[in-house]
Scaffold this motif. Sequence first.
Motif, PDB file in Angstrom:
ATOM      1  N   ARG A   1      20.282 -14.178 -11.788  1.00 26.67           N
ATOM      2  CA  ARG A   1      19.609 -13.505 -10.678  1.00 26.67           C
ATOM      3  C   ARG A   1      19.350 -12.033 -11.008  1.00 26.67           C
ATOM      4  NH1 ARG A   1      23.155 -16.844  -7.701  1.00 26.67           N
ATOM      5  NH2 ARG A   1      24.644 -15.134  -7.403  1.00 26.67           N
ATOM      6  N   LEU A   2      20.313 -11.381 -11.672  1.00 25.93           N
ATOM      7  CA  LEU A   2      20.103  -9.998 -12.080  1.00 25.93           C
ATOM      8  C   LEU A   2      18.958  -9.915 -13.092  1.00 25.93           C
ATOM      9  CD1 LEU A   2      21.051  -7.017 -12.106  1.00 25.93           C
ATOM     10  CD2 LEU A   2      22.599  -7.647 -13.971  1.00 25.93           C
ATOM     11  N   PHE A   3      18.928 -10.847 -14.026  1.00 29.11           N
ATOM     12  CA  PHE A   3      17.843 -10.893 -15.016  1.00 29.11           C
ATOM     13  C   PHE A   3      16.494 -11.019 -14.314  1.00 29.11           C
ATOM     14  CE2 PHE A   3      15.852 -13.696 -18.546  1.00 29.11           C
ATOM     15  CZ  PHE A   3      15.178 -12.610 -19.073  1.00 29.11           C
ATOM     16  N   GLY A   4      16.417 -11.949 -13.365  1.00 26.42           N
ATOM     17  CA  GLY A   4      15.163 -12.156 -12.640  1.00 26.42           C
ATOM     18  C   GLY A   4      14.747 -10.937 -11.850  1.00 26.42           C
ATOM     19  N   ALA A   5      15.696 -10.330 -11.160  1.00 26.20           N
ATOM     20  CA  ALA A   5      15.380  -9.137 -10.373  1.00 26.20           C
ATOM     21  C   ALA A   5      14.969  -7.982 -11.271  1.00 26.20           C
ATOM     22  CB  ALA A   5      16.587  -8.743  -9.522  1.00 26.20           C
ATOM     23  N   GLY A   6      15.630  -7.862 -12.432  1.00 23.66           N
ATOM     24  CA  GLY A   6      15.265  -6.806 -13.368  1.00 23.66           C
ATOM     25  C   GLY A   6      13.870  -7.004 -13.925  1.00 23.66           C
ATOM     26  N   CYS A   7      13.498  -8.254 -14.220  1.00 26.50           N
ATOM     27  CA  CYS A   7      12.141  -8.536 -14.696  1.00 26.50           C
ATOM     28  C   CYS A   7      11.112  -8.227 -13.621  1.00 26.50           C
ATOM     29  CB  CYS A   7      12.028  -9.995 -15.127  1.00 26.50           C
ATOM     30  SG  CYS A   7      12.933 -10.413 -16.635  1.00 26.50           S
ATOM     31  N   GLU A   8      11.415  -8.634 -12.395  1.00 22.23           N
ATOM     32  CA  GLU A   8      10.487  -8.410 -11.285  1.00 22.23           C
ATOM     33  C   GLU A   8      10.260  -6.922 -11.041  1.00 22.23           C
ATOM     34  OE1 GLU A   8      10.387  -9.448  -6.515  1.00 22.23           O
ATOM     35  OE2 GLU A   8      11.323 -10.866  -7.909  1.00 22.23           O
ATOM     36  N   ALA A   9      11.318  -6.120 -11.255  1.00 26.72           N
ATOM     37  CA  ALA A   9      11.209  -4.676 -11.038  1.00 26.72           C
ATOM     38  C   ALA A   9      10.645  -3.944 -12.247  1.00 26.72           C
ATOM     39  CB  ALA A   9      12.587  -4.104 -10.694  1.00 26.72           C
ATOM     40  N   GLY A  10      10.344  -4.672 -13.309  1.00 24.93           N
ATOM     41  CA  GLY A  10       9.797  -4.048 -14.504  1.00 24.93           C
ATOM     42  C   GLY A  10      10.826  -3.335 -15.361  1.00 24.93           C
TER      43      GLY A  10
ATOM     44  N   ALA B   1      17.479   1.305 -18.072  1.00 23.46           N
ATOM     45  CA  ALA B   1      18.870   0.846 -18.135  1.00 23.46           C
ATOM     46  C   ALA B   1      19.684   1.386 -16.962  1.00 23.46           C
ATOM     47  CB  ALA B   1      19.498   1.275 -19.461  1.00 23.46           C
ATOM     48  N   LEU B   2      19.471   2.644 -16.616  1.00 22.79           N
ATOM     49  CA  LEU B   2      20.211   3.243 -15.503  1.00 22.79           C
ATOM     50  C   LEU B   2      19.809   2.627 -14.176  1.00 22.79           C
ATOM     51  CD1 LEU B   2      20.089   6.890 -16.811  1.00 22.79           C
ATOM     52  CD2 LEU B   2      22.193   5.626 -16.306  1.00 22.79           C
ATOM     53  N   ARG B   3      18.536   2.338 -13.997  1.00 18.64           N
ATOM     54  CA  ARG B   3      18.102   1.678 -12.762  1.00 18.64           C
ATOM     55  C   ARG B   3      18.675   0.266 -12.678  1.00 18.64           C
ATOM     56  NH1 ARG B   3      11.819   1.913 -12.463  1.00 18.64           N
ATOM     57  NH2 ARG B   3      12.263   0.708 -10.553  1.00 18.64           N
ATOM     58  N   LEU B   4      18.740  -0.402 -13.823  1.00 18.36           N
ATOM     59  CA  LEU B   4      19.338  -1.740 -13.843  1.00 18.36           C
ATOM     60  C   LEU B   4      20.830  -1.673 -13.531  1.00 18.36           C
ATOM     61  CD1 LEU B   4      18.809  -4.762 -14.438  1.00 18.36           C
ATOM     62  CD2 LEU B   4      19.503  -4.292 -16.804  1.00 18.36           C
ATOM     63  N   LEU B   5      21.513  -0.658 -14.037  1.00 17.70           N
ATOM     64  CA  LEU B   5      22.927  -0.468 -13.707  1.00 17.70           C
ATOM     65  C   LEU B   5      23.115  -0.314 -12.206  1.00 17.70           C
ATOM     66  CD1 LEU B   5      25.917   0.218 -14.315  1.00 17.70           C
ATOM     67  CD2 LEU B   5      25.193   2.568 -14.733  1.00 17.70           C
ATOM     68  N   SER B   6      22.299   0.523 -11.577  1.00 17.52           N
ATOM     69  CA  SER B   6      22.395   0.709 -10.130  1.00 17.52           C
ATOM     70  C   SER B   6      22.143  -0.604  -9.399  1.00 17.52           C
ATOM     71  CB  SER B   6      21.398   1.780  -9.680  1.00 17.52           C
ATOM     72  OG  SER B   6      21.459   1.970  -8.284  1.00 17.52           O
TER      73      SER B   6
END
Length: 468
Positions: free
Chosen positions: A299-308, A233-238
């Motif tokens: 786009r945030l959802f996609g990037a978050g999925c790609e980053a695991g 969650a914190l990495r996604l926030l950043s």
Amino acid sequence: MMDLAAADRHLAARLPQGVLRPVAPAYLEEPRGRYQGQAGLIAAPRDLDEVAAVIRACAEARVPVVPRGGGTGLVGGQVMPQGPLPLILSLERMRRIRGVHADEAVMIAEAGVSLHEARAAAADAGRQFPLSLASQGSAQIGGVLSTNAGGVNVLRHGNARALCLGIEAVLPSGEILHDLKRLRKDNTGYDLRDLLIGAEGTLGVITGAALVLAPVPAESGVAMLVVESPEAALRLLSMAQTRLAGCVTAFELIAGQGLEFLAEHFPQTRQPFAVRPEWAVLVEVGLPEGLPAQDALERLFGAGCEAGLVSDGVIAQSGQQAAEVWALRETIPLANRAVGAIASHDISLPLSGVADFIREAGAMLGAEGDMRINCFGHLGDGNLHYNLFPAAGRQRGDYDAVRHDLSRRIHEMVVARGGSFSAEHGVGRLKVADLARWGDPGRLAAMRAIKAALDPAGIMNPGAVLSF
């Protein structure tokens, strides 16, 4: 100090007719039922001069004064359960919006204006007052400033202090502080505005404020995303902050335990996932014209999925769906109340320490016994509501012997990480001993010196914030 009868006669002789009232039971209560207040009389002044008259009369008679806004505070600052009978000073009749300066993005509001009324007045002028609390229908401007309230939009707009340019107040002597300025820059000595904001009525009574308004985003969107852990969650926030360049309005952490409580006690609340996640985040964004919020969230959802970091999610496709997602978050405290907490903690931590705290506190509590933890809150600004509940089939009373020790240990872990045991609710009466235990000695000495200088008779909300 006069006896009660003499004090009542003194006040009645010095105040305009209609200001004093007998005590009504509702003014002696606070939402969590921890304290039962007491009072001799209630004063409900209609304007600044009447507030000043009340404070002067109380100073002369050495009558304690407990300022009261909407009564929504959660740490007992609005009631005085012990000591000489106080006067309750209610600002409920001071409810004027004195002016909305839309081009300046400033509104002048009296202390008794509810947060809902302030937000509506801003909206009528094409602006927003971005302080947002679940209790906005009852919470009053004077109260939210006196407690430096936070809420869900602190990440983008700051807490109450950041949304106030100037104040009008009455000091403990009855002297009026005329500092109701609409200025962004005013370096003319000590900032008494910031001193009174967050003082919880112990240094004076705020009667009016110049509030900062903000533009209404042309595009807004809400998503709820499943994450593996608080670290994710914190990495996604950043990632969100970097990609959206300060346009993230809210970023709320939601635990699966909270969703389970919702399903148990508020089954009518629509939940977006067939399989209940262990952790999720609620993200709201507000963007300029021409930048569709749903596209940004996708786009945030996609990037978050790609980053695991993200494994599932829903993006609201309408205002109604966005309201349903927020309703889920805002019902969690009601579900908590229905379960009945062993202990509740309003804490804040540096973002880099949040995940370690959640993991280590959970391990500590797991070793101490069988209980459930609902950790949720405003992850974007590091404010967690870390609440403990009985295990299924057990009662709150089963934990009476250990709950105070558990809270002490949780607060010790927070303070050791550079955090605060009171993030947005204030100190009130509930956390006076905590402040005495963990507050910096130099800071506490300065606070006591300020209190003694401004309120030498100690009449303003005695027993709140500081112990002597």
